[in-house]
Design a protein around this motif. Structure first.
Motif, PDB file in Angstrom:
ATOM      1  N   ARG A 286       0.585  -1.108   0.118  1.00  0.00           N
ATOM      2  CA  ARG A 286       0.165   0.041   0.025  1.00  0.00           C
ATOM      3  C   ARG A 286       1.160   1.202  -0.146  1.00  0.00           C
ATOM      4  NH1 ARG A 286      -5.203   1.465   0.142  1.00  0.00           N
ATOM      5  NH2 ARG A 286      -5.872   3.228   1.002  1.00  0.00           N
TER       6      ARG A 286
ATOM      7  N   GLN B  34       6.701  -8.946  -1.684  1.00  0.00           N
ATOM      8  CA  GLN B  34       5.228  -8.256  -1.391  1.00  0.00           C
ATOM      9  C   GLN B  34       3.971  -9.130  -2.126  1.00  0.00           C
ATOM     10  OE1 GLN B  34       5.336  -4.027  -2.247  1.00  0.00           O
ATOM     11  NE2 GLN B  34       7.512  -4.023  -1.856  1.00  0.00           N
ATOM     12  N   SER B  35       2.854  -8.810  -1.542  1.00  0.00           N
ATOM     13  CA  SER B  35       1.634  -9.280  -2.100  1.00  0.00           C
ATOM     14  C   SER B  35       1.320  -8.607  -3.271  1.00  0.00           C
ATOM     15  CB  SER B  35       0.371  -9.190  -1.192  1.00  0.00           C
ATOM     16  OG  SER B  35      -0.792  -9.402  -1.628  1.00  0.00           O
ATOM     17  N   LEU B  36       0.716  -9.439  -4.211  1.00  0.00           N
ATOM     18  CA  LEU B  36       0.383  -8.917  -5.831  1.00  0.00           C
ATOM     19  C   LEU B  36      -1.000  -8.161  -5.400  1.00  0.00           C
ATOM     20  CD1 LEU B  36       1.468 -11.615  -7.860  1.00  0.00           C
ATOM     21  CD2 LEU B  36       2.569  -9.454  -7.306  1.00  0.00           C
ATOM     22  N   SER B  37      -1.598  -8.276  -4.204  1.00  0.00           N
ATOM     23  CA  SER B  37      -3.063  -7.611  -3.996  1.00  0.00           C
ATOM     24  C   SER B  37      -2.985  -6.621  -3.281  1.00  0.00           C
ATOM     25  CB  SER B  37      -4.043  -8.773  -3.518  1.00  0.00           C
ATOM     26  OG  SER B  37      -3.620  -9.090  -2.275  1.00  0.00           O
ATOM     27  N   GLY B  38      -3.912  -5.515  -3.398  1.00  0.00           N
ATOM     28  CA  GLY B  38      -3.745  -4.227  -2.157  1.00  0.00           C
ATOM     29  C   GLY B  38      -2.680  -3.326  -2.799  1.00  0.00           C
ATOM     30  N   VAL B  39      -2.163  -3.458  -4.118  1.00  0.00           N
ATOM     31  CA  VAL B  39      -1.078  -2.231  -4.328  1.00  0.00           C
ATOM     32  C   VAL B  39      -1.817  -0.987  -4.561  1.00  0.00           C
ATOM     33  CG1 VAL B  39       0.682  -2.022  -6.242  1.00  0.00           C
ATOM     34  CG2 VAL B  39       0.346  -4.326  -5.319  1.00  0.00           C
ATOM     35  N   THR B  40      -1.171   0.138  -4.057  1.00  0.00           N
ATOM     36  CA  THR B  40      -1.682   1.426  -4.471  1.00  0.00           C
ATOM     37  C   THR B  40      -0.489   2.219  -4.538  1.00  0.00           C
ATOM     38  OG1 THR B  40      -1.991   1.989  -1.925  1.00  0.00           O
ATOM     39  CG2 THR B  40      -3.965   1.067  -3.158  1.00  0.00           C
TER      40      THR B  40
ATOM     41  N   ARG C  52      -9.171   3.796  -4.341  1.00  0.00           N
ATOM     42  CA  ARG C  52      -8.470   2.969  -3.604  1.00  0.00           C
ATOM     43  C   ARG C  52      -8.661   3.084  -1.932  1.00  0.00           C
ATOM     44  NH1 ARG C  52      -5.591   4.660  -8.108  1.00  0.00           N
ATOM     45  NH2 ARG C  52      -4.554   3.196  -9.431  1.00  0.00           N
TER      46      ARG C  52
END
Length: 358
Positions: free
Chosen positions: A135, A216-222, A354
């Protein structure tokens, strides 16, 4: 007092050669620090204290920074009498420095580092980033954290990779709850303090910290995009009281909120939240048009209509800085209906899409 939750990352996921992060590196370390602003300076001051008081962690400390008259780190490094290298003269750091650096530490540097430079450090380069990655990747995470109304903030220690910002694996993270009225200066100090604490832990065994890193996770990217001049403007037709209050606190100490009158900029200072229902009712009788400005004598502020209500400012700068009463006498009283222009703010294009659910 808030309760901090520390998330120690435990999954190993490093796509680098075995010889790169050498287990033969023995502390104390030779460290190069990369930074430029106030957040960076907090981290540098912490490293300097370790360098001076704890020779078991840091043997040598040098600084890399950009050339700017307002560069906080440049001036700070001079006061601390640290050797300083100017970006982007990479050769002076790699080949002309008196020491062979083991580890690079970066905080709010704002420059992409080339692969050649990263690989010249046996332990690589790590970044102290004031958000819970993935994030708010990017240059303005603190501003976006507040402006978006996030309930949780955080700090990440991550690996630097070439060609991209903030995509590297996470060595450590720590999250903490955010108060509803937190300001930029408060959040900066809080994240810097936590970043220093996490960094101290990483420096105890940087090789182990890397071995336990997690992608890092591929989801929740801002993304916290770099601000342009329109990020400071209020869109009276679309911004709510809450939006304006968050933007005001997010830009605290950086710049004033702005609006426009007759296509000329107006700076807005000393925001006042209007809670008196009688005052609100009286203002609504006069006008419901967004951008309408009305002077209120009891509050000593200019009340301006936005999307869902009224918000006040005690000082305004239009040609010159003046109190609300002077602005009333000089401008508002001379027109039948004084209306500020609504200016589109691109910062909110990203925030609305977002924003995390409550």
């Amino acid at each position: 007092m808030f309760i901090c939750h520390v998330q120690y990352i435990v999954k190993r996921h490093i796509h680098l050669s075995k010889c790169f992060y050498s287990s033969s590196i023995i502390k104390p370390l030779n460290v190069a620090f990369f930074g430029s602003d106030l957040f960076s300076m907090h981290i540098l001051e912490h490293l300097y204290k370790l360098f001076i008081n704890d020779k078991s962690r840091i043997k040598n400390l040098e600084v890399v920074t950009t050339v700017s008259s307002s560069n906080t780190v440049m001036h700070g490094a001079e006061k601390l009498q640290l050797i300083t290298h100017t970006w982007s003269n990479i050769d002076s750091l790699i080949s002309k420095s008196s020491v062979q650096f083991d580890l690079g530490i970066l905080a709010s540097f704002g420059q992409l580092l080339p692969k050649k430079l990263i690989e010249s450090f046996p332990l690589g380069i790590i970044n102290v980033h004031p958000s819970l990655l993935p994030r708010w990747r990017g240059s303005s995470p603190l501003i976006y954290t507040i402006a978006s109304g996030d309930k949780i903030g955080g700090v990440s220690i991550m690996d630097i990779r070439p060609k991209h910002f903030d995509i590297g694996s996470i060595l450590m993270q720590q999250s903490f709850p955010l108060s509803t009225n937190i300001t930029m200066s408060e959040l900066l100090k809080m994240t810097a303090s936590i970043g220093c604490s996490l960094l101290t832990t990483v420096l105890e065994d940087p090789i182990k910290a890397r071995q336990n890193a997690q992608e890092q996770s591929l989801s929740g990217v801002t993304y916290a995009h770099k601000l342009n001049k329109y990020a400071f403007y209020i869109d009276w037709c679309n911004h709510t009281i809450e939006d304006i209050d968050r933007l005001y606190r997010a830009l605290n100490g950086i710049a004033n909120l702005r609006t426009s009158f007759r296509q000329k900029p107006v700076r807005l200072k000393l925001l006042t939240l209007i809670n008196d229902q009688n005052v609100i009712d009286n203002l609504n009788v006069i006008s419901l048009q967004p951008g309408t400005a009305i002077y209120n004598k009891s509050l000593e502020c200019i009340c301006i209509r936005c999307k869902n209500g009224w918000i006040g400012f005690q000082k305004l700068a239009y040609r010159k800085l003046m109190y609300a009463r002077d602005f009333q006498n000089g401008y508002i009283s001379k027109t039948d209906r004084f209306v500020f222009d609504s200016i589109h703010n691109p910062l909110f294009d990203h925030i609305y899409d977002r924003r995390l659910p409550s």
